[in-house]
Design a protein around this motif. Structure first.
Motif, PDB file in Angstrom:
ATOM      1  N   MET A   1    -104.721 -18.751 -17.497  1.00  0.00           N
ATOM      2  CA  MET A   1    -105.266 -18.066 -16.654  1.00  0.00           C
ATOM      3  C   MET A   1    -106.139 -18.891 -16.681  1.00  0.00           C
ATOM      4  O   MET A   1    -107.183 -19.676 -17.663  1.00  0.00           O
ATOM      5  CB  MET A   1    -105.210 -16.443 -17.132  1.00  0.00           C
ATOM      6  CG  MET A   1    -106.351 -16.099 -18.119  1.00  0.00           C
ATOM      7  SD  MET A   1    -106.719 -14.982 -18.199  1.00  0.00           S
ATOM      8  CE  MET A   1    -107.889 -15.062 -19.782  1.00  0.00           C
ATOM      9  N   ARG A   2    -106.803 -18.428 -15.106  1.00  0.00           N
ATOM     10  CA  ARG A   2    -108.126 -18.462 -14.727  1.00  0.00           C
ATOM     11  C   ARG A   2    -108.993 -17.767 -15.373  1.00  0.00           C
ATOM     12  O   ARG A   2    -108.546 -16.584 -15.248  1.00  0.00           O
ATOM     13  CB  ARG A   2    -107.922 -18.835 -13.027  1.00  0.00           C
ATOM     14  CG  ARG A   2    -107.392 -20.346 -12.385  1.00  0.00           C
ATOM     15  CD  ARG A   2    -107.728 -20.471 -11.178  1.00  0.00           C
ATOM     16  NE  ARG A   2    -107.552 -19.048 -10.598  1.00  0.00           N
ATOM     17  CZ  ARG A   2    -108.354 -18.849  -9.546  1.00  0.00           C
ATOM     18  NH1 ARG A   2    -108.842 -20.077  -8.878  1.00  0.00           N
ATOM     19  NH2 ARG A   2    -107.798 -17.532  -8.558  1.00  0.00           N
ATOM     20  N   GLU A  19    -109.358 -23.026 -17.329  1.00  0.00           N
ATOM     21  CA  GLU A  19    -108.152 -22.905 -18.104  1.00  0.00           C
ATOM     22  C   GLU A  19    -108.043 -22.781 -19.294  1.00  0.00           C
ATOM     23  O   GLU A  19    -108.631 -23.130 -20.140  1.00  0.00           O
ATOM     24  CB  GLU A  19    -107.116 -23.695 -17.442  1.00  0.00           C
ATOM     25  CG  GLU A  19    -106.680 -23.966 -15.693  1.00  0.00           C
ATOM     26  CD  GLU A  19    -105.397 -22.700 -15.379  1.00  0.00           C
ATOM     27  OE1 GLU A  19    -104.506 -22.187 -16.349  1.00  0.00           O
ATOM     28  OE2 GLU A  19    -105.046 -22.861 -14.311  1.00  0.00           O
ATOM     29  N   GLU A  22    -104.237 -16.949 -22.578  1.00  0.00           N
ATOM     30  CA  GLU A  22    -104.553 -15.241 -21.638  1.00  0.00           C
ATOM     31  C   GLU A  22    -104.886 -14.450 -23.263  1.00  0.00           C
ATOM     32  O   GLU A  22    -104.398 -14.614 -24.189  1.00  0.00           O
ATOM     33  CB  GLU A  22    -103.042 -14.618 -21.344  1.00  0.00           C
ATOM     34  CG  GLU A  22    -102.764 -14.786 -19.694  1.00  0.00           C
ATOM     35  CD  GLU A  22    -101.487 -14.390 -18.668  1.00  0.00           C
ATOM     36  OE1 GLU A  22    -100.944 -13.657 -20.330  1.00  0.00           O
ATOM     37  OE2 GLU A  22    -100.897 -14.309 -18.240  1.00  0.00           O
ATOM     38  N   ASP A  33    -103.187  -6.711 -15.137  1.00  0.00           N
ATOM     39  CA  ASP A  33    -102.986  -8.757 -14.166  1.00  0.00           C
ATOM     40  C   ASP A  33    -104.224  -8.240 -13.023  1.00  0.00           C
ATOM     41  O   ASP A  33    -104.054  -7.487 -11.886  1.00  0.00           O
ATOM     42  CB  ASP A  33    -101.353  -9.063 -13.858  1.00  0.00           C
ATOM     43  CG  ASP A  33    -100.350  -9.262 -14.481  1.00  0.00           C
ATOM     44  OD1 ASP A  33    -100.877 -10.002 -14.875  1.00  0.00           O
ATOM     45  OD2 ASP A  33     -99.384  -9.015 -14.497  1.00  0.00           O
ATOM     46  N   GLU A  87    -108.058 -13.914 -14.470  1.00  0.00           N
ATOM     47  CA  GLU A  87    -106.508 -13.386 -13.752  1.00  0.00           C
ATOM     48  C   GLU A  87    -106.067 -12.394 -15.211  1.00  0.00           C
ATOM     49  O   GLU A  87    -105.713 -11.919 -14.522  1.00  0.00           O
ATOM     50  CB  GLU A  87    -105.815 -14.273 -13.739  1.00  0.00           C
ATOM     51  CG  GLU A  87    -106.128 -15.458 -12.335  1.00  0.00           C
ATOM     52  CD  GLU A  87    -105.120 -16.601 -12.835  1.00  0.00           C
ATOM     53  OE1 GLU A  87    -105.083 -17.123 -11.358  1.00  0.00           O
ATOM     54  OE2 GLU A  87    -105.052 -17.448 -13.285  1.00  0.00           O
ATOM     55  N   VAL A  88    -106.834 -12.352 -15.989  1.00  0.00           N
ATOM     56  CA  VAL A  88    -105.655 -11.390 -16.829  1.00  0.00           C
ATOM     57  C   VAL A  88    -107.535 -10.573 -18.013  1.00  0.00           C
ATOM     58  O   VAL A  88    -107.438 -11.646 -17.805  1.00  0.00           O
ATOM     59  CB  VAL A  88    -104.531 -11.707 -17.853  1.00  0.00           C
ATOM     60  CG1 VAL A  88    -103.989 -10.693 -18.612  1.00  0.00           C
ATOM     61  CG2 VAL A  88    -103.125 -12.374 -16.886  1.00  0.00           C
ATOM     62  N   ARG A 313    -106.876 -12.499  -7.017  1.00  0.00           N
ATOM     63  CA  ARG A 313    -105.316 -12.616  -6.536  1.00  0.00           C
ATOM     64  C   ARG A 313    -105.228 -12.223  -5.292  1.00  0.00           C
ATOM     65  O   ARG A 313    -105.752 -10.543  -5.224  1.00  0.00           O
ATOM     66  CB  ARG A 313    -104.285 -12.493  -7.832  1.00  0.00           C
ATOM     67  CG  ARG A 313    -104.455 -11.712  -8.165  1.00  0.00           C
ATOM     68  CD  ARG A 313    -102.981 -11.286  -9.468  1.00  0.00           C
ATOM     69  NE  ARG A 313    -103.420 -11.587 -10.437  1.00  0.00           N
ATOM     70  CZ  ARG A 313    -102.955 -11.636 -11.536  1.00  0.00           C
ATOM     71  NH1 ARG A 313    -101.507 -12.463 -11.311  1.00  0.00           N
ATOM     72  NH2 ARG A 313    -103.563 -12.187 -12.764  1.00  0.00           N
TER      73      ARG A 313
END
Ligand SMILES: NC(=O)c1ccc[n+]([C@@H]2O[C@H](COP(=O)([O-])OP(=O)(O)OC[C@H]3O[C@@H](n4cnc5c(N)ncnc54)[C@H](OP(=O)(O)O)[C@@H]3O)[C@@H](O)[C@H]2O)c1
Length: 313
Positions: A1-2, A19, A22, A33, A87-88, A313
């Motif tokens: 994830m980013r 990167e 997660e 998310d 992102e998570v 996102r």
């Protein structure tokens, strides 16, 4: 994830997009998310290694998110124990709340820490009574705009906002302050002319704290919320005795381990007030996750107005 990762807490530029793996699901935690992540002064302090909690690097800052819960599919907002700029994210389940269907994710992310803190400050700590006058410092900032709206929702008679310069005084008015005073002018005299303050919300500290003691009503409460100005004030306590004043500490994160129930009660009020239209986070700037460092720099340079939220996102 980013995610935005800090390897060395050297300031805003330390938060770099990378990167990474997660986070794993854990008992008692919600895996989320992330759609939007709120940014606050606390994140700036984290990137500088100046926050009261110093996570071991590398770490991901960010303490408030809104998104979709993996296990239930619910739309939620949550307070994370860092890791929000990703992102998570994982958050304690008891600090993760389903949001109203109509509430956009960026609004939900903007309604977490500042509004929860304002709620704690003005209810349990500040004992705000109907009709009282509330003075709010940093009135164009995150905690300030939230405090203006929460004070009004709780039935304050008059809310006075103090902010520096034209753009910020306009924002304080947009947030809903009844009277707006420029921090560069003689705001102490102006507050006195308005009859004084019963409750002061102070996320700024320094001179703002010292001077506030001169324009409070007897039995007034000064709520110590933060020190954005940089100087932690000290106080000759005879001034409290002479004028029957209370100085009261407010620490949202510090109260959570002592009372896990209060954030849920606050969230219930905040969501109802949002549905009624009385709280509206002032989402003034648009940032993507990749813009995190720029957003943190804006905090450091005192440029932020209202509540910045990173679109993830
Ligand atoms: N106690 C808690 O539970 C809790 C919870 C959340 C946040 N906080 C704290 O509350 C404070 C405010 O957070 P925030 O997210 O509202 O920040 P913010 O949006 O940047 O607002 C802070 C305000 O402080 C004023 N200020 C005065 N001198 C400043 C300086 N040298 N640099 C930056 N701002 C300065 C600015 O208003 P003017 O330019 O109008 O003077 C600014 O709008 C921080 O110290 C944060 O750590 C505490």
């Amino acid at each position: 994830m980013r995610a935005l990762v800090v390897h060395e807490p050297t300031g805003p530029g330390a938060a770099r997009l990378e990167e990474i793996d997660e986070p794993a699901a854990q008992d008692g935690m919600a895996l989320i998310d992330v759609h939007a992540a709120g940014v606050g002064f606390v994140d700036l302090l984290l990137t500088k290694g100046e926050y009261q909690i110093r996570p071991d690097p590398p770490f991901v800052p960010g303490i408030e998110v809104a998104g979709t819960r993996r296990d239930t599919g619910e739309r939620v907002c949550a307070t994370t124990l860092f890791g929000g700029f990703a992102e998570v994210a994982v958050a304690p389940a008891f600090l993760t709340f389903p949001i109203p269907d109509a509430m956009p994710f960026d609004v939900a992310a903007g309604l977490v820490i500042n509004y929860q803190t304002a709620h704690l400050a003005l209810t349990r700590r500040g004992r705000l009574a109907q009709g009282e006058t509330v003075l709010v410092h940093g009135a164009a900032g995150g905690v300030g705009t939230a405090s203006i709206q929460v004070a009004k929702a709780l039935g304050a008679g008059r809310v006075i906002g103090v902010a520096r310069g034209e753009e910020k005084t306009r924002a304080a008015a947009e947030a809903g302050a009844d009277e707006i005073l420029d921090a560069g002018g003689d705001w102490v005299a102006a507050v006195r002319e308005l009859g004084g303050a019963d409750v002061v919300v102070d996320p700024v500290g320094g001179d703002r704290f010292d001077e506030s003691l001169r324009c409070m009503k007897p039995e007034g409460r000064l709520l110590v919320v933060g020190f954005a100005e940089g100087r932690i004030p000290t106080l000759p306590v005879n001034r409290l005795l002479l004028r029957h004043l209370d100085v009261i500490g407010v620490n949202f994160g510090g109260l959570v381990p002592l009372d896990q129930a209060f954030p849920a009660a606050a969230a219930t009020d905040l969501f109802r007030w949002w549905e009624e239209g009385s709280v509206r986070p002032l989402l003034t700037d648009e940032y993507e996750l990749a813009d995190g460092a720029r957003c943190l720099r804006d905090f450091a340079e005192r440029r932020v107005i209202g509540k910045p939220v990173l679109r993830v996102r």
